[in-house]
Design a protein around this motif. Structure first.
Motif, short mmCIF file in Angstrom:
data_model
loop_
_atom_site.label_atom_id
_atom_site.label_comp_id
_atom_site.label_asym_id
_atom_site.label_seq_id
_atom_site.Cartn_x
_atom_site.Cartn_y
_atom_site.Cartn_z
N PRO A 1 -71.30 21.52 -33.39
CA PRO A 1 -71.85 22.01 -32.12
C PRO A 1 -71.21 23.32 -31.66
O PRO A 1 -71.87 24.12 -31.03
N GLY A 2 -69.92 23.56 -32.01
CA GLY A 2 -69.24 24.83 -31.74
C GLY A 2 -69.68 25.51 -30.47
O GLY A 2 -69.37 25.07 -29.35
N LYS A 3 -70.42 26.60 -30.63
CA LYS A 3 -70.78 27.44 -29.50
C LYS A 3 -71.66 26.68 -28.49
O LYS A 3 -71.68 27.02 -27.31
N ARG A 4 -72.40 25.67 -28.98
CA ARG A 4 -73.26 24.92 -28.05
C ARG A 4 -72.42 24.11 -27.05
O ARG A 4 -72.76 24.03 -25.88
N PHE A 5 -71.34 23.53 -27.54
CA PHE A 5 -70.46 22.83 -26.61
C PHE A 5 -69.77 23.83 -25.69
O PHE A 5 -69.54 23.55 -24.51
N ASP A 6 -69.50 25.03 -26.24
CA ASP A 6 -68.86 26.07 -25.43
C ASP A 6 -69.72 26.49 -24.23
O ASP A 6 -69.19 26.98 -23.24
N VAL A 7 -71.05 26.30 -24.33
CA VAL A 7 -71.90 26.62 -23.18
C VAL A 7 -71.48 25.75 -21.99
O VAL A 7 -71.33 26.25 -20.87
N TYR A 8 -71.25 24.47 -22.24
CA TYR A 8 -70.81 23.58 -21.15
C TYR A 8 -69.42 23.96 -20.65
O TYR A 8 -69.17 24.00 -19.45
N ARG A 9 -68.52 24.24 -21.63
CA ARG A 9 -67.17 24.68 -21.22
C ARG A 9 -67.24 25.88 -20.30
O ARG A 9 -66.58 25.94 -19.28
N ASN A 10 -68.06 26.83 -20.72
CA ASN A 10 -68.19 28.07 -19.97
C ASN A 10 -68.82 27.81 -18.60
O ASN A 10 -68.34 28.30 -17.57
N ASN A 11 -69.90 27.01 -18.57
CA ASN A 11 -70.55 26.70 -17.29
C ASN A 11 -69.55 26.11 -16.29
O ASN A 11 -69.52 26.49 -15.13
N VAL A 12 -68.75 25.15 -16.78
CA VAL A 12 -67.83 24.45 -15.88
C VAL A 12 -66.79 25.43 -15.34
O VAL A 12 -66.64 25.60 -14.12
N VAL A 13 -66.08 26.11 -16.24
CA VAL A 13 -64.96 26.94 -15.78
C VAL A 13 -65.46 28.16 -15.00
O VAL A 13 -64.91 28.49 -13.95
N VAL A 14 -66.53 28.80 -15.48
CA VAL A 14 -67.03 29.98 -14.77
C VAL A 14 -67.56 29.60 -13.39
O VAL A 14 -67.32 30.31 -12.40
N SER A 15 -68.26 28.48 -13.29
CA SER A 15 -68.79 28.10 -11.96
C SER A 15 -67.66 27.80 -10.99
O SER A 15 -67.74 28.13 -9.80
N LEU A 16 -66.57 27.21 -11.50
CA LEU A 16 -65.44 26.93 -10.62
C LEU A 16 -64.72 28.23 -10.25
O LEU A 16 -64.31 28.42 -9.09
N MET A 17 -64.60 29.14 -11.20
CA MET A 17 -63.98 30.45 -10.89
C MET A 17 -64.80 31.20 -9.85
O MET A 17 -64.25 31.83 -8.93
N GLU A 18 -66.13 31.12 -9.97
CA GLU A 18 -66.98 31.81 -8.98
C GLU A 18 -66.82 31.18 -7.60
O GLU A 18 -66.81 31.89 -6.58
N ALA A 19 -66.70 29.86 -7.58
CA ALA A 19 -66.50 29.19 -6.29
C ALA A 19 -65.18 29.61 -5.66
O ALA A 19 -65.10 29.83 -4.44
N LEU A 20 -64.15 29.77 -6.49
CA LEU A 20 -62.84 30.19 -5.96
C LEU A 20 -62.90 31.64 -5.47
O LEU A 20 -62.33 31.98 -4.43
N ALA A 21 -63.61 32.50 -6.22
CA ALA A 21 -63.72 33.90 -5.79
C ALA A 21 -64.47 33.98 -4.46
O ALA A 21 -64.11 34.79 -3.59
N ALA A 22 -65.47 33.13 -4.29
CA ALA A 22 -66.22 33.13 -3.02
C ALA A 22 -65.38 32.54 -1.89
O ALA A 22 -65.49 32.96 -0.74
N GLY A 23 -64.51 31.58 -2.22
CA GLY A 23 -63.73 30.91 -1.20
C GLY A 23 -62.46 31.66 -0.80
O GLY A 23 -61.92 31.43 0.29
N PHE A 24 -61.97 32.52 -1.71
CA PHE A 24 -60.73 33.25 -1.43
C PHE A 24 -60.93 34.75 -1.67
O PHE A 24 -60.23 35.36 -2.49
N PRO A 25 -61.87 35.37 -0.93
CA PRO A 25 -62.17 36.78 -1.21
C PRO A 25 -60.99 37.72 -0.96
O PRO A 25 -60.82 38.71 -1.69
N ALA A 26 -60.15 37.41 0.03
CA ALA A 26 -59.03 38.32 0.32
C ALA A 26 -57.94 38.17 -0.75
O ALA A 26 -57.37 39.17 -1.20
#
Lengths: 240, 284
Positions: free
Chosen positions: A29-54
């Protein structure tokens, strides 16, 4: 394969993809599983960037790797992403200025989602004779927060998001209020934080005594004016 | 000025709707075009006050609203989060949405919420679990829900049922309806090397209460095979519009949502996607 194994592999890029998954051609599955890995971590990083803009603005390029590490170490413990990031202040403990700025940004976020409450009509307060005024109990709005920092957190926040002058070289006590829908931090004068926190269980006169105990030059009029102007007070009750 | 008096809508119209984003508040209220209903992610409206709830209260008086849960983890191995069920109940009690939907996916394991819609194998065991969770949710909300087909990137060796059969069996056991995401059908079929029209032929269209359309990104896996990512970050792709026309030709007009959650465009761009759906619906 269990969801525990799937979860562990999602959050740890060093682990291989779990057994039992495949590509349509039969390959790993390699890169296909990485899609989920990426979705999870990137979505959480985006939430943190939105929550802590300063914090993000002050950290610059260091924010992304820090937020990825936070996401893997502390995934949300609730589906309410509006609450995500509660442990950021302790995660940033090695950088106390940023840690306190994260505390302020959490307070601003809490204020944003706090219950609505109509502001106190200033007339009710200003029309009371002074001796009766000192006996009232004042209620603060649910969207009000007070925090103290050894760092100039409100000035750092303003400078990070709106530009302006260099933050002063001293700590700040901050009042967060939400006059309409947008929370605002205000730097408090000496004694005012003690005064506002005392309102929780004290009459106006007792709160003034406590404030003057920490700051002899405590300015009641200026503090009440700030609170009335920013909707920080919702109710008054006269005591006997 | 539009009348903001509260009233409730008991169903979604067979017309285009959009996933609500705060930046579109003015566009929606002043120039909705063919947009006749809204969908909101339930979890974004679980605070105690402030702008999100005030805006939703205002919009709910103007448009039928679909509440779309993204965090219950219906496909999870662990029991449903009772606190979260209670929050969903509270939201539905005050909002009285015209529809409630959730996903055939999981997102929570133990105490970790992973903020993504993760896949599950289709077996008799997972079928029982999903059906139990759907029933528990419907009981908690006191209403029928729609269950949405997921987008997938890989296959589970242990699956013994097709996704369409799995979804049909869940509806048989629980009485729930289905939300058919046409983009997900195309994304999954491309990623799994199957035929999206075969999937749609097997899909119980008579149980569908709502359609979703969204954009995807194109990539390749490590073996050179196409890999589509369900990104909701651009226009709906042409082959998805083609499948959509075939679905509504077969099923008749249905409430159709345009989902655009990332790189959110300006209002006229989103509205023009809704216009394209309205044009297709006019022929259905």
């Amino acid at each position: 394969m269990t969801q525990a194994e799937f979860t562990a592999a999602l959050l740890d890029p060093a682990r291989p993809a779990p057994e039992g998954l495949s590509s349509p051609g039969g390959g790993a599955p390699g890169k296909r599983f990485d899609v989920y890995r990426n979705n999870v971590v990137v979505s959480l990083m985006e939430a943190l960037a939105a929550g802590f803009p300063a914090v993000a603005a002050l950290m610059g390029g260091r924010f992304k790797p820090m937020s990825a590490a936070y996401a893997r170490a502390h995934p949300p413990d609730s589906p309410l992403m509006t609450r995500y990031g509660r442990r950021m202040p302790e995660f940033l403990a090695d950088e106390p200025e940023l840690s306190d700025l994260a505390r302020l940004e959490l307070a601003l976020r809490d204020s944003y989602h706090a219950p609505d409450a109509p502001a106190l009509d200033p007339a009710g307060l200003t029309e009371l004779p002074p001796d009766e005024l000192m006996k009232v109990r004042l209620a603060t709005a649910p969207a009000t927060r007070v925090l103290r920092s050894r760092w100039p957190v409100a000035s750092l926040w303003t400078r990070a998001l709106r530009g302006g002058s260099e933050a002063p070289d001293r700590g700040e006590a901050v009042l967060v209020t939400r006059p309409g829908f947008d929370p605002e931090p205000h730097v408090l004068p000496p004694g005012a934080a003690t005064f506002i926190l005392a309102l929780e269980d004290a009459t106006l006169s007792d709160a003034v005594v406590r404030a003057e105990g920490t700051a002899p030059d405590f300015d009641l009029t200026a503090t009440l004016a700030l609170m009335l102007r920013t909707g920080a007070l919702t109710d008054m009750t006269e005591t006997t | 000025m539009l009348d903001a008096a509260p009233h409730s809508f008991d169903r979604l119209p067979d017309a285009p709707g959009v996933g609500y984003k705060a930046r579109h508040f003015t566009g929606l209220t002043e120039d909705p075009g063919p947009v006749a209903w809204l969908e909101v992610h339930a979890e974004n409206y679980m605070g105690e006050g402030g702008r999100p709830l005030a805006q939703l209260r205002h919009l709910a008086a103007l448009f039928p609203v679909s509440a779309h849960g993204v965090g219950l983890s219906i496909g999870g191995e662990t029991p449903l989060d009772r606190e979260h069920l209670a929050r969903l109940r509270r939201l539905c009690d005050w909002l009285k949405p015209a529809s409630f939907s959730e996903h055939l996916a999981w997102s929570t394991h133990g105490s970790a919420f992973l903020n993504d819609l993760l896949p599950l194998p289709y077996t008799p065991d997972t079928l029982s679990r999903v059906a139990d969770h759907v029933s528990e949710l419907q009981d908690a909300l006191g209403r029928r829900m729609l269950l949405e087909n997921p987008s997938t990137y890989l296959a589970f060796d242990e699956s013994t049922m097709s996704e369409t059969d799995f979804l049909f069996q869940v509806t048989r056991r629980t009485g729930c309806g289905l939300l058919l995401d046409v983009n997900n059908v195309f994304v999954s079929a491309t990623n799994l090397g199957t035929d999206p029209r075969g999937y749609l032929k097997d899909f119980p269209l008579e149980l569908v209460g709502e359609l979703h359309l969204g954009g995807h990104d194109e990539d390749e896996d490590g073996h050179g095979a196409p890999l589509l990512i369900d990104s909701h970050g651009r226009e709906v792709a042409d082959p998805v519009w083609a499948l959509y026309s075939e679905v509504i030709a077969e099923a008749g007009p249905l409430p159709t949502l345009i989902e655009w959650d990332n790189q959110v465009p300006d209002w006229p761009t989103l509205r023009s996607e809704a216009e394209r759906a309205a044009a297709a619906l006019a022929f259905a």
